[in-house]
Design an enzyme around this catalytic site. Structure first.
Site, PDB file in Angstrom:
ATOM      1  CD  GLU A   1      -1.469 -10.015   4.580  1.00 49.65           C
ATOM      2  OE1 GLU A   1      -1.432  -9.116   5.456  1.00 49.65           O
ATOM      3  OE2 GLU A   1      -1.964  -9.851   3.445  1.00 49.65           O
TER       4      GLU A   1
ATOM      5  CG  HIS B   1      -1.725  -1.343   1.232  1.00 50.47           C
ATOM      6  ND1 HIS B   1      -2.666  -1.763   0.295  1.00 50.47           N
ATOM      7  CD2 HIS B   1      -1.597  -2.380   2.109  1.00 50.47           C
ATOM      8  CE1 HIS B   1      -3.099  -2.970   0.601  1.00 50.47           C
ATOM      9  NE2 HIS B   1      -2.468  -3.383   1.695  1.00 50.47           N
TER      10      HIS B   1
ATOM     11  CD  GLU C   1      -1.831  -3.721   5.144  1.00 48.43           C
ATOM     12  OE1 GLU C   1      -1.266  -4.674   4.559  1.00 48.43           O
ATOM     13  OE2 GLU C   1      -3.032  -3.426   4.956  1.00 48.43           O
TER      14      GLU C   1
ATOM     15  CG  HIS D   1       0.748  -6.796   2.363  1.00 47.30           C
ATOM     16  ND1 HIS D   1      -0.106  -5.848   1.874  1.00 47.30           N
ATOM     17  CD2 HIS D   1       1.547  -7.157   1.321  1.00 47.30           C
ATOM     18  CE1 HIS D   1       0.150  -5.632   0.589  1.00 47.30           C
ATOM     19  NE2 HIS D   1       1.163  -6.420   0.234  1.00 47.30           N
TER      20      HIS D   1
END
Length: 326
Positions: free
Chosen positions: A290, A116, A153, A208
């Protein structure tokens, strides 16, 4: 008398004895004074193998290094205490990736993809643009998730990525970022894959954190499925990407103490997906990690802790190093 002395023999002998006695007393007194001098410890000079005054000052009472004199941020120091979300990577957490010799990754190229972008939230229309990922079309990018307390995040991924970059560079690797908070938004997922391909990366990793429900805890590594459709062809990277993912998972557990996800991967910490453009379009070994679930309070407490993020960066670095040197 032949020696010219006017004293009888017994008086000459007594005088000689007095002189000898005086010399003995003087020598003994001098030794006692030296023994009691300020530089001594009351027990005489150090025996062979004993530390002298300078060495003793650098050690604790048990003879172990006290660690004093290290600046914050150095191995063994306290670190700078970077606050959550500042992306500075300033707190070393007292750990700088020990165990891997400097230069072990010389000549290797590692692409790190911080998931992101902190600015995506201001560019909703741009990131909603669909792009071709081979087997379907998906949005260019998303804003990502956040903790219930508002730690984004995108801020987390940048911070961990920067920490990992420092550790990887210490091993001699060339590290390429897909973005470093220096773009208005994105890049789109297809461009993220293209950056790794263009760099001819030996390994690529997208960082992430998940946004699942409370109670869902732990990390997982996402591996590419075999996809051969349109611009996507992962047939040559599926096997090496799995090896990368397995080493990454093992090292992440050891470095952070985190457990594999209790809601994805069946306890293995590994998940295979065919719907992520960053994997589908990659021509180099690549995985996603993650690091935890931002919506679970216990995981969120770790993800927002600078020292834990340093551990995460070390686990990532060691996993990549294992893959590239194993």
């Amino acid at each position: 008398m032949s020696n010219g002395s006017t004293f009888p023999p017994h008086r000459r002998l007594r005088g000689t004895l007095l002189i000898v006695l005086a010399a003995v007393v003087a020598a003994g007194l001098g030794g006692w004074l030296a023994w009691r001098s300020p530089g001594g410890d009351g027990g005489g000079p150090p025996r062979a193998g004993q530390p002298g005054p300078t060495e003793s000052a650098a050690k604790g009472a048990d003879g172990k290094d006290s660690g004093k004199g290290k600046r914050d941020g150095e191995p063994g120091g306290k670190g700078s205490g970077a606050s959550p979300g500042d992306g500075s990577g300033g707190d070393s957490g007292g750990d700088s990736g020990k165990g891997d010799p400097h230069g072990s990754l010389k000549g290797k190229v590692v692409v790190i993809d911080p998931g992101h972008n902190p600015n995506n939230r201001d560019h909703g229309q741009e990131i909603a643009r669909p792009v071709d990922i081979g087997n379907e079309r998906k949005e260019c990018d998303t804003t990502g998730t956040s903790t219930n307390g508002g730690y984004a995040e995108a801020s987390f991924t940048l911070d961990v990525a920067r920490r990992a970059r420092t550790l990887l560079q210490e091993q001699g690797a060339k590290v390429v970022f897909t973005q470093d908070g220096d773009r208005p938004y994105g890049p789109c997922v297809d461009e993220r894959a293209a950056i790794g391909n263009k760099a001819h990366a030996d390994a690529a990793l997208s960082i992430h954190a998940d946004g699942s429900g409370a109670g869902n805890r732990g990390f997982h590594v996402i591996l590419p499925a075999r996809v051969t459709s349109g611009p996507a062809d992962t047939s040559t990277i599926v096997a090496p990407s799995r090896r990368l993912g397995e080493r990454l998972a093992g090292r992440f557990i050891a470095a952070t103490g985190s457990a594999p996800s209790n809601y994805i991967g069946g306890g293995t910490g590994l998940d295979v997906r065919s719907d992520l453009g960053g994997l589908n379009l990659s021509k180099v070994p690549k995985v996603f990690i993650e690091c935890g679930n931002m919506r679970d309070p216990k995981d969120a407490a770790q993800l927002t802790d600078a020292q834990w993020r340093q551990k995460a960066a070390r686990g990532i670095t060691e996993g990549i190093t294992d893959f590239l040197t194993g």
